[in-house]
Design a protein around this motif. Structure first.
Motif: not given
Lengths: 127, 365
Positions: B20-30, B116-126
């Protein structure tokens, strides 16, 4: 696009009614089952219960959420679909057939005129 | 991320059986860096950050002074003095403010920078057993041997891989209980990576998955979700997360009350439960009763759903410790009726081979 049958009456809250000889067969529409997704449990009213139109009388549980089902017409419950307790997925696979919910002997057949026809329901769900 | 793409059950089973492929860009990255970063992190987080070598990650918690959970998160050590924190979307502002306050209040351990990287960075999970068969190919252009590198990674390891003209941090971790990876990188390249993963995974059963499946998958594993099992008035010890609290590492925020709970016990514990038979699915907020009593409930369901893998209702909730032992019968109140449930060990779902070895039914009928 979801299926909407021309011979049924529809409630705003997505129940359908098939009426014959003063008895209404009630279920939920194809559109509703699609929105609810995988149905995993159905709680039905007990036979003999007297329902008022608009009253919450059954609950459909999908994986994500529990949704109330409303009586589209007033009357006494004469029979419920026993198959749904072992096979709630019938609501998804055959919403207008084997996935029916309960039968009601109508108190006031005139109530049927307050329900929508297929065109009215299609306009509501944008199908 | 939508609640679902093709359907929660279908997506859930794709992750358990394929991918399964998830868009988890909502997670915050610091990003936390500087000479003082390690000392600072070890003072605010419960796990021992000193155990991390470069390229390793750990699950850890941020606690307040009384030991309540501000957030649960993943901490990765990217370089000698550079750490990546992956935090809950809903807690990002609270975390950021809390960390800033602690940074200013703490005796100076050397420079510490918060970015804070959250605005410029996203994330996906497989996630899923077939992921390892195709993931390497998505990063392998011009870099032979990459798939082998992914295969050799241990759980919670993180490496940096080139994707087009960008670089992604790829960690072998997830929130589903299956083998899988989370990939952190610039938002400008996420759509392209998403499409490439979908194409590469198609032949391996990969399906896009939404929040609904993410929730049923983590509930089957007994993983906590902030706002459900965890909040600022609940401690990691009560939540059953004592393994991630390094009481022996020296002083950190919340240590004293957590140590006291560890020594003298807690008044409630988070347990996993399985409904005894067909029932409506348990839902958050439903009362939990001690079997045979009717005066007042002993706790509340914090997470609950129909388990797509087991075909039965499952959940998590808090009960007094005397009722927390696996095998204890409880009753879940659903619309005024009591339905029997038993306390079970976590995870609630085990892969069929593991389940057989542990004498647990792999699939309830």
């Amino acid at each position: 696009m979801s299926q909407i049958l021309p011979e049924l009456k529809y409630a705003k809250s997505h129940e359908w009614v098939r009426c014959q000889d003063g008895v209404a067969l009630v279920g939920i529409t194809d559109h509703a089952q699609h929105e609810l997704t995988d149905v995993v449990f159905v709680e039905l009213p007990t036979a003999g219960r007297v329902l008022k139109a608009g009253e919450a009388c059954a609950v459909v549980e999908s994986v994500k959420t529990a949704s109330d089902i409303y009586a589209p017409v007033s009357g006494q419950v004469t029979e419920v679909n026993a198959l749904l307790s072992d096979n709630p997925g019938l609501v998804n696979s055959d919403p207008y057939g084997a996935g029916w919910f309960f039968k009601v002997s109508l108190t006031d057949p005139a109530e049927l005129t307050r329900l929508m026809d297929d065109a009215g329901y299609r306009a509501q769900v944008g199908g | 991320m939508p609640v679902q793409y093709s359907g929660i059950v279908e997506e859930h089973l794709a992750v358990r059986n394929a991918a399964g492929l998830f868009d988890i860009s909502h997670m915050g990255q610091l990003l936390i860096s500087g000479e003082g970063a390690l000392t600072f992190l070890n003072r605010v987080l419960t796990n021992d950050a000193r155990r991390l070598e470069v390229g390793q990650g750990q699950y850890t918690l941020l606690c307040n002074e009384p030991g309540g959970v501000v957030d649960d998160l993943y901490l990765y050590r990217l370089t000698a003095a550079e750490y990546l924190l992956i935090v809950n979307a809903s807690r990002f502002d609270a975390d950021h403010a809390w960390l800033e306050r602690r940074r200013q209040a703490a005796p100076d351990p050397g420079p510490v920078h918060l970015q804070n990287l959250s605005a410029s960075h996203g994330a996906l999970a497989v996630q899923g057993p077939s992921v390892i068969a195709f993931l390497g190919g998505c990063f392998s252009s011009g870099a032979p041997g990459r798939p082998g590198r992914l295969d050799a990674m241990r759980k919670n390891e993180i490496i940096s891989l080139p994707f087009q003209d960008a670089s992604f941090h790829v960690a072998r971790t997830g929130y589903t209980g299956e083998d899988g990876f989370e990939m952190f990188g610039p938002v400008t390249h996420l759509e392209s990576l998403w499409n490439q993963l979908l194409a590469a995974g198609q032949a391996h059963g990969l399906k896009p998955c939404g929040l609904g499946a993410r929730d049923t998958l983590r509930t089957e594993m007994g993983y906590p979700l902030y706002g459900h099992e965890l909040d600022e008035h609940t401690t990691p010890i009560e939540a059953g997360l004592g393994f991630f609290v390094a009481l022996d590492k020296g002083e950190f925020v919340g240590r004293t009350p957590l140590l006291q709970q560890r020594q003298s016990g807690v008044s409630r514990k988070c347990v996993a439960f399985l409904m005894a038979g067909a029932s409506p699915p348990p839902r958050p907020g439903y009362p939990i009763w001690e079997t045979g009593t009717t005066v007042e409930p002993v706790g509340r369901v914090t997470s609950g759903t129909q388990s797509p893998s087991l075909g039965r209702g499952i959940g998590l909730g808090y009960v007094p410790p005397r009722l927390a032992k696996p095998g204890t019968m409880l009753a879940i109140e659903i619309r005024g009726r009591h339905y029997a449930a038993s306390v079970v060990p976590k995870p609630i779902y085990r892969r069929p081979a593991e389940a057989a070895a542990n004498g647990v039914p792999a699939k309830a009928v």
